[in-house]
Design a protein around this motif. Sequence first.
Motif, PDB file in Angstrom:
ATOM      1  N   HIS A   5       0.877  -1.170   0.000  1.00 19.37           N
ATOM      2  CA  HIS A   5       0.000   0.000   0.000  1.00 19.37           C
ATOM      3  C   HIS A   5       0.912   1.216   0.000  1.00 19.37           C
ATOM      4  O   HIS A   5       1.448   1.619   1.024  1.00 19.37           O
ATOM      5  CB  HIS A   5      -0.933  -0.061   1.211  1.00 19.37           C
ATOM      6  CG  HIS A   5      -1.824  -1.266   1.168  1.00 19.37           C
ATOM      7  ND1 HIS A   5      -3.076  -1.239   0.588  1.00 19.37           N
ATOM      8  CD2 HIS A   5      -1.627  -2.547   1.582  1.00 19.37           C
ATOM      9  CE1 HIS A   5      -3.616  -2.441   0.672  1.00 19.37           C
ATOM     10  NE2 HIS A   5      -2.756  -3.247   1.266  1.00 19.37           N
ATOM     11  N   HIS A   6       1.088   1.763  -1.189  1.00 19.19           N
ATOM     12  CA  HIS A   6       2.182   2.685  -1.494  1.00 19.19           C
ATOM     13  C   HIS A   6       1.679   4.125  -1.618  1.00 19.19           C
ATOM     14  O   HIS A   6       0.856   4.434  -2.481  1.00 19.19           O
ATOM     15  CB  HIS A   6       2.849   2.247  -2.795  1.00 19.19           C
ATOM     16  CG  HIS A   6       3.906   3.175  -3.296  1.00 19.19           C
ATOM     17  ND1 HIS A   6       5.022   3.513  -2.569  1.00 19.19           N
ATOM     18  CD2 HIS A   6       4.018   3.841  -4.478  1.00 19.19           C
ATOM     19  CE1 HIS A   6       5.780   4.334  -3.272  1.00 19.19           C
ATOM     20  NE2 HIS A   6       5.185   4.555  -4.432  1.00 19.19           N
ATOM     21  N   SER A  12       7.491   4.307   1.786  1.00 13.92           N
ATOM     22  CA  SER A  12       7.147   3.024   1.167  1.00 13.92           C
ATOM     23  C   SER A  12       7.956   2.765  -0.098  1.00 13.92           C
ATOM     24  O   SER A  12       8.006   1.625  -0.570  1.00 13.92           O
ATOM     25  CB  SER A  12       5.641   2.952   0.868  1.00 13.92           C
ATOM     26  OG  SER A  12       5.227   4.015   0.052  1.00 13.92           O
ATOM     27  N   LEU A  44      -6.539   4.842   3.494  1.00 12.01           N
ATOM     28  CA  LEU A  44      -5.501   3.987   4.059  1.00 12.01           C
ATOM     29  C   LEU A  44      -5.902   3.420   5.419  1.00 12.01           C
ATOM     30  O   LEU A  44      -5.362   2.408   5.860  1.00 12.01           O
ATOM     31  CB  LEU A  44      -4.177   4.760   4.197  1.00 12.01           C
ATOM     32  CG  LEU A  44      -3.154   4.569   3.078  1.00 12.01           C
ATOM     33  CD1 LEU A  44      -1.991   5.521   3.259  1.00 12.01           C
ATOM     34  CD2 LEU A  44      -2.670   3.142   3.014  1.00 12.01           C
ATOM     35  N   SER A  53       1.362   5.103   5.530  1.00 13.00           N
ATOM     36  CA  SER A  53       2.110   4.197   4.667  1.00 13.00           C
ATOM     37  C   SER A  53       3.573   4.225   5.104  1.00 13.00           C
ATOM     38  O   SER A  53       4.038   5.254   5.592  1.00 13.00           O
ATOM     39  CB  SER A  53       1.978   4.674   3.221  1.00 13.00           C
ATOM     40  OG  SER A  53       2.713   3.893   2.334  1.00 13.00           O
ATOM     41  N   PRO A  54       4.294   3.112   4.967  1.00 11.57           N
ATOM     42  CA  PRO A  54       3.926   1.904   4.241  1.00 11.57           C
ATOM     43  C   PRO A  54       3.176   0.883   5.084  1.00 11.57           C
ATOM     44  O   PRO A  54       3.344   0.806   6.299  1.00 11.57           O
ATOM     45  CB  PRO A  54       5.286   1.333   3.839  1.00 11.57           C
ATOM     46  CG  PRO A  54       6.208   1.757   4.928  1.00 11.57           C
ATOM     47  CD  PRO A  54       5.724   3.116   5.345  1.00 11.57           C
TER      48      PRO A  54
END
Length: 221
Positions: A5-6, A12, A44, A53-54
Motif C-alpha cells: 500500500h504505497h 514506502s 488507508l 504508509s507503508p
Amino acid sequence: MLTVHHLNNSRSQRVLWMLEELGLEYEIKHYQRDPKTMLAPASLKAVHPLGKSPVVTDGELTVAESGAIIDYLAHQYGRDLLPEAGTQRWIDYTYWLHYAEGSLMPPLLLKLVFEKVKTNPMPFFVRPVAKGIADKTNQIFIGPQIRNHLDFVESHLKNNEWFLGDRLSAADIQMSFPLEASVARGIVGDDRPAIRDYVRRYQSRPAYRRALEKGGDYDFA
C-alpha cells in the motif's frame, strides 16, 4: 500475493526497492497525498487504523512500519540480506535498522516542520515571532542534532561500502530514506562525500531503478 500500500513520495518507496532486490512478485495499490495538507488519504485507514504508509499485506498478514516490514521481508524471503544471527554484524544490523527512524529521522522531521512554520500563512504581526522561534530552535537544538548524526554516519561510510561492510543488507534499505531526503533537501552537501557517494551507489542499482519505475513520481530521488 504480497501487496504494498504505497503512498507517493513516502517511506514506502524503500519497501518497493526491498522487494525488487528480493525478486519477489507483488502488486502495488497506489495512494496519493492531499495536495494541500500533504497527508495520506483516509482510505488507508481501511488497511491500518493509523492510515499511514507503508503497509504490506501478505495473505492474511498485515505488516506496518518501515523497519518491521523490512525485517519481516528479510526473514521471510531474503535471508541473503541478513547477517548471521548472534554475530557482531547481526547486532550492527539491528542497530542501523532501528537507528534510521529512531534517531536519525526525528531531527530531520523537526527541521521540516519548523521550516513550514515559517512559511505557512499567518497574521503579519505573528510572523516575526514564529520565524524567531523556528530559527532559534533550529540553531540551538535541531541543527546541532542533525550535524552530530550526519557526522556519525559520514564517519562510518568513509570506511564501509555498505552499513554492514562490503555487502548490501536490509539495514541499507532501511537507512536509505533519511539519507536520500537529506541529500535531496541540501542538508547533506559536498562536505559529506561519503554519504553522497553512498546514495549515488544504491540509486544506481538495477533493483532500485525498477522500484522507481513501478512506484511512480518520487521527489527524493
